[in-house]
Scaffold this motif. Structure first.
Motif, PDB file in Angstrom:
ATOM      1  N   HIS A  92       0.954  -1.227  -0.032  1.00  0.00           N
ATOM      2  CA  HIS A  92       0.103  -0.118  -0.029  1.00  0.00           C
ATOM      3  C   HIS A  92       0.871   1.195  -0.038  1.00  0.00           C
ATOM      4  O   HIS A  92       0.326   2.266   0.280  1.00  0.00           O
ATOM      5  N   SER A  93       2.002   1.178  -0.399  1.00  0.00           N
ATOM      6  CA  SER A  93       3.054   2.261  -0.277  1.00  0.00           C
ATOM      7  C   SER A  93       3.834   2.467  -1.584  1.00  0.00           C
ATOM      8  O   SER A  93       3.825   1.540  -2.532  1.00  0.00           O
ATOM      9  N   VAL A  94       4.285   3.791  -1.677  1.00  0.00           N
ATOM     10  CA  VAL A  94       5.321   4.002  -2.949  1.00  0.00           C
ATOM     11  C   VAL A  94       6.580   4.410  -1.953  1.00  0.00           C
ATOM     12  O   VAL A  94       6.513   5.186  -0.906  1.00  0.00           O
ATOM     13  N   TYR A  95       7.866   3.887  -2.452  1.00  0.00           N
ATOM     14  CA  TYR A  95       8.924   4.206  -1.869  1.00  0.00           C
ATOM     15  C   TYR A  95       9.926   5.060  -2.959  1.00  0.00           C
ATOM     16  O   TYR A  95      10.014   4.924  -4.124  1.00  0.00           O
ATOM     17  N   ALA A  96      10.542   5.850  -2.273  1.00  0.00           N
ATOM     18  CA  ALA A  96      11.772   6.872  -2.980  1.00  0.00           C
ATOM     19  C   ALA A  96      12.922   6.095  -2.489  1.00  0.00           C
ATOM     20  O   ALA A  96      13.238   6.126  -1.141  1.00  0.00           O
ATOM     21  N   ILE A  97      13.898   5.855  -3.101  1.00  0.00           N
ATOM     22  CA  ILE A  97      15.258   5.220  -3.119  1.00  0.00           C
ATOM     23  C   ILE A  97      16.298   5.755  -3.806  1.00  0.00           C
ATOM     24  O   ILE A  97      16.134   6.212  -5.026  1.00  0.00           O
ATOM     25  N   ASP A  98      17.374   5.909  -3.059  1.00  0.00           N
ATOM     26  CA  ASP A  98      18.439   6.775  -3.666  1.00  0.00           C
ATOM     27  C   ASP A  98      19.019   5.916  -4.706  1.00  0.00           C
ATOM     28  O   ASP A  98      19.432   4.530  -4.675  1.00  0.00           O
ATOM     29  N   ALA A  99      19.288   6.070  -5.898  1.00  0.00           N
ATOM     30  CA  ALA A  99      19.385   5.210  -7.071  1.00  0.00           C
ATOM     31  C   ALA A  99      21.121   4.949  -6.936  1.00  0.00           C
ATOM     32  O   ALA A  99      21.510   3.774  -7.386  1.00  0.00           O
ATOM     33  N   ARG A 107       9.125   6.885   2.376  1.00  0.00           N
ATOM     34  CA  ARG A 107       7.942   6.045   2.047  1.00  0.00           C
ATOM     35  C   ARG A 107       6.767   6.611   2.338  1.00  0.00           C
ATOM     36  O   ARG A 107       6.549   7.531   3.226  1.00  0.00           O
ATOM     37  N   SER A 108       5.783   6.447   1.221  1.00  0.00           N
ATOM     38  CA  SER A 108       4.472   7.434   1.360  1.00  0.00           C
ATOM     39  C   SER A 108       3.602   6.833   2.512  1.00  0.00           C
ATOM     40  O   SER A 108       3.956   5.728   3.098  1.00  0.00           O
ATOM     41  N   PRO A 109       2.604   7.504   2.879  1.00  0.00           N
ATOM     42  CA  PRO A 109       1.832   7.141   3.870  1.00  0.00           C
ATOM     43  C   PRO A 109       0.961   5.921   3.184  1.00  0.00           C
ATOM     44  O   PRO A 109       0.875   5.634   1.929  1.00  0.00           O
ATOM     45  N   LYS A 110       0.283   5.054   3.993  1.00  0.00           N
ATOM     46  CA  LYS A 110      -0.536   3.627   3.380  1.00  0.00           C
ATOM     47  C   LYS A 110      -1.582   4.481   2.503  1.00  0.00           C
ATOM     48  O   LYS A 110      -2.147   5.496   3.059  1.00  0.00           O
ATOM     49  N   LEU A 111      -1.797   3.820   1.453  1.00  0.00           N
ATOM     50  CA  LEU A 111      -2.697   4.436   0.582  1.00  0.00           C
ATOM     51  C   LEU A 111      -4.091   3.700   0.584  1.00  0.00           C
ATOM     52  O   LEU A 111      -4.865   3.758  -0.602  1.00  0.00           O
ATOM     53  N   GLY A 112      -4.276   2.621   1.196  1.00  0.00           N
ATOM     54  CA  GLY A 112      -5.601   2.228   1.273  1.00  0.00           C
ATOM     55  C   GLY A 112      -5.814   0.964   0.523  1.00  0.00           C
ATOM     56  O   GLY A 112      -6.802   0.400   0.465  1.00  0.00           O
ATOM     57  N   GLY A 113      -4.707   0.642  -0.160  1.00  0.00           N
ATOM     58  CA  GLY A 113      -4.978  -0.493  -0.965  1.00  0.00           C
ATOM     59  C   GLY A 113      -3.469  -0.786  -2.032  1.00  0.00           C
ATOM     60  O   GLY A 113      -2.723   0.219  -1.921  1.00  0.00           O
ATOM     61  N   ALA A 114      -3.165  -2.144  -2.417  1.00  0.00           N
ATOM     62  CA  ALA A 114      -2.070  -2.522  -3.045  1.00  0.00           C
ATOM     63  C   ALA A 114      -1.837  -1.479  -4.222  1.00  0.00           C
ATOM     64  O   ALA A 114      -2.819  -1.117  -4.957  1.00  0.00           O
ATOM     65  N   VAL A 115      -0.614  -1.167  -4.500  1.00  0.00           N
ATOM     66  CA  VAL A 115      -0.295  -0.287  -5.629  1.00  0.00           C
ATOM     67  C   VAL A 115       0.569  -1.189  -6.568  1.00  0.00           C
ATOM     68  O   VAL A 115       1.774  -1.534  -6.508  1.00  0.00           O
ATOM     69  N   VAL A 116      -0.189  -1.612  -7.765  1.00  0.00           N
ATOM     70  CA  VAL A 116       0.465  -2.530  -8.656  1.00  0.00           C
ATOM     71  C   VAL A 116       0.735  -1.949  -9.955  1.00  0.00           C
ATOM     72  O   VAL A 116       1.374  -2.688 -10.861  1.00  0.00           O
ATOM     73  N   GLY A 117       0.603  -0.772 -10.175  1.00  0.00           N
ATOM     74  CA  GLY A 117       0.847  -0.031 -11.492  1.00  0.00           C
ATOM     75  C   GLY A 117       1.917   0.924 -11.314  1.00  0.00           C
ATOM     76  O   GLY A 117       2.441   1.305 -10.146  1.00  0.00           O
ATOM     77  N   SER A 118       2.771   0.955 -12.361  1.00  0.00           N
ATOM     78  CA  SER A 118       4.014   1.951 -12.269  1.00  0.00           C
ATOM     79  C   SER A 118       3.229   3.496 -12.045  1.00  0.00           C
ATOM     80  O   SER A 118       2.570   3.937 -12.749  1.00  0.00           O
ATOM     81  N   PRO A 119       4.021   4.321 -11.340  1.00  0.00           N
ATOM     82  CA  PRO A 119       3.466   5.694 -11.066  1.00  0.00           C
ATOM     83  C   PRO A 119       3.983   6.631 -12.449  1.00  0.00           C
ATOM     84  O   PRO A 119       4.714   6.207 -13.047  1.00  0.00           O
ATOM     85  N   ALA A 120       3.031   7.529 -12.526  1.00  0.00           N
ATOM     86  CA  ALA A 120       3.373   8.439 -13.659  1.00  0.00           C
ATOM     87  C   ALA A 120       4.081   9.667 -12.870  1.00  0.00           C
ATOM     88  O   ALA A 120       3.817   9.984 -11.802  1.00  0.00           O
ATOM     89  N   TYR A 121       5.071  10.432 -13.555  1.00  0.00           N
ATOM     90  CA  TYR A 121       5.685  11.300 -13.048  1.00  0.00           C
ATOM     91  C   TYR A 121       5.581  12.530 -13.732  1.00  0.00           C
ATOM     92  O   TYR A 121       5.612  12.747 -15.018  1.00  0.00           O
ATOM     93  N   GLY A 122       5.015  13.559 -13.103  1.00  0.00           N
ATOM     94  CA  GLY A 122       4.506  14.818 -13.480  1.00  0.00           C
ATOM     95  C   GLY A 122       5.643  15.880 -13.939  1.00  0.00           C
ATOM     96  O   GLY A 122       6.761  15.738 -13.281  1.00  0.00           O
ATOM     97  N   GLU A 123       5.397  17.015 -14.522  1.00  0.00           N
ATOM     98  CA  GLU A 123       6.611  18.035 -15.017  1.00  0.00           C
ATOM     99  C   GLU A 123       7.086  18.869 -13.723  1.00  0.00           C
ATOM    100  O   GLU A 123       8.221  19.354 -13.718  1.00  0.00           O
TER     101      GLU A 123
END
Length: 188
Positions: A92-99, A107-123
């Motif tokens: 239920h989270s998204v992580y930001a990791i140093d490459a 780590r994002s707050p819990k988002l209420g459900g599994a996140v199984v798709g790739s995020p989209a990155y805005g401008e």
């Protein structure tokens, strides 16, 4: 010239793109590779169902391993300079990791459900993710905080990541609805 292929046999393969011959095998995972790998200039970032993100060099040598708390079924994405890897997970989270180091940045707050798709990155550095919690979220890529959320009409899970084009997010849900949402306002 490499074709990177993850497998259900817990291996990540590098194949010669022209001949199909095998270049190398990375056998380090403890579960299957479901998602595609992110290929950057010098590294391959391969999420596995063993709750790990593997950073592997172009010769198949491990660089670091990041352990999350959930399986990763989606290809991670990166920022424009490949300083940060964004990984969505079943926890239920998204992580930001140093490459470079594999260290968790946030780590994002819990988002209420599994996140199984790739995020989209805005401008402007926003991250957009859909969840099995029946919502699309906009996250601040600097700290993972929730900027806004958009619920699905009929409570349908959002399986894939949204597509962002000209300021509009496009995505579907498992109830059969397809949405176009303004990325700036969050309105349908």
């Amino acid at each position: 010239g490499q074709l990177i292929v993850g497998s259900y046999d817990y291996n990540l393969y590098s194949l010669n793109a022209e001949s199909g011959s095998q270049n190398w095998v990375f056998p380090g995972a403890e579960n299957r590779f479901i998602a595609s790998s992110l290929i950057a200039a010098e590294n391959i970032f391969a999420p596995a169902a063993d709750e790990n993100l593997y950073s592997i060099d172009m010769n198949g040598r491990p660089q670091w391993i990041f352990a999350s708390e959930g399986e990763a079924w989606a290809k991670p994405i990166t920022d424009e300079k490949c300083e940060c890897i964004f990984l969505s997970t079943m926890d239920h989270s998204v992580y930001a990791i140093d490459a470079q180091t594999g260290t968790q940045i946030w780590r994002s707050p819990k988002l209420g459900g599994a996140v199984v798709g790739s995020p989209a990155y805005g401008e402007n550095g926003e991250l957009y993710v859909g969840t099995f919690g029946r919502k699309l979220f906009a996250l601040n890529s600097a700290d993972g905080s929730i900027m806004c959320e958009f619920p699905t009409a009929d409570g349908g899970w959002i399986w894939s990541g949204p597509t962002l084009s000209d300021g509009v997010l496009f995505f579907g849900d498992l109830s059969g609805y397809f949405y176009a949402v303004d990325a700036n306002s969050g309105s349908e």
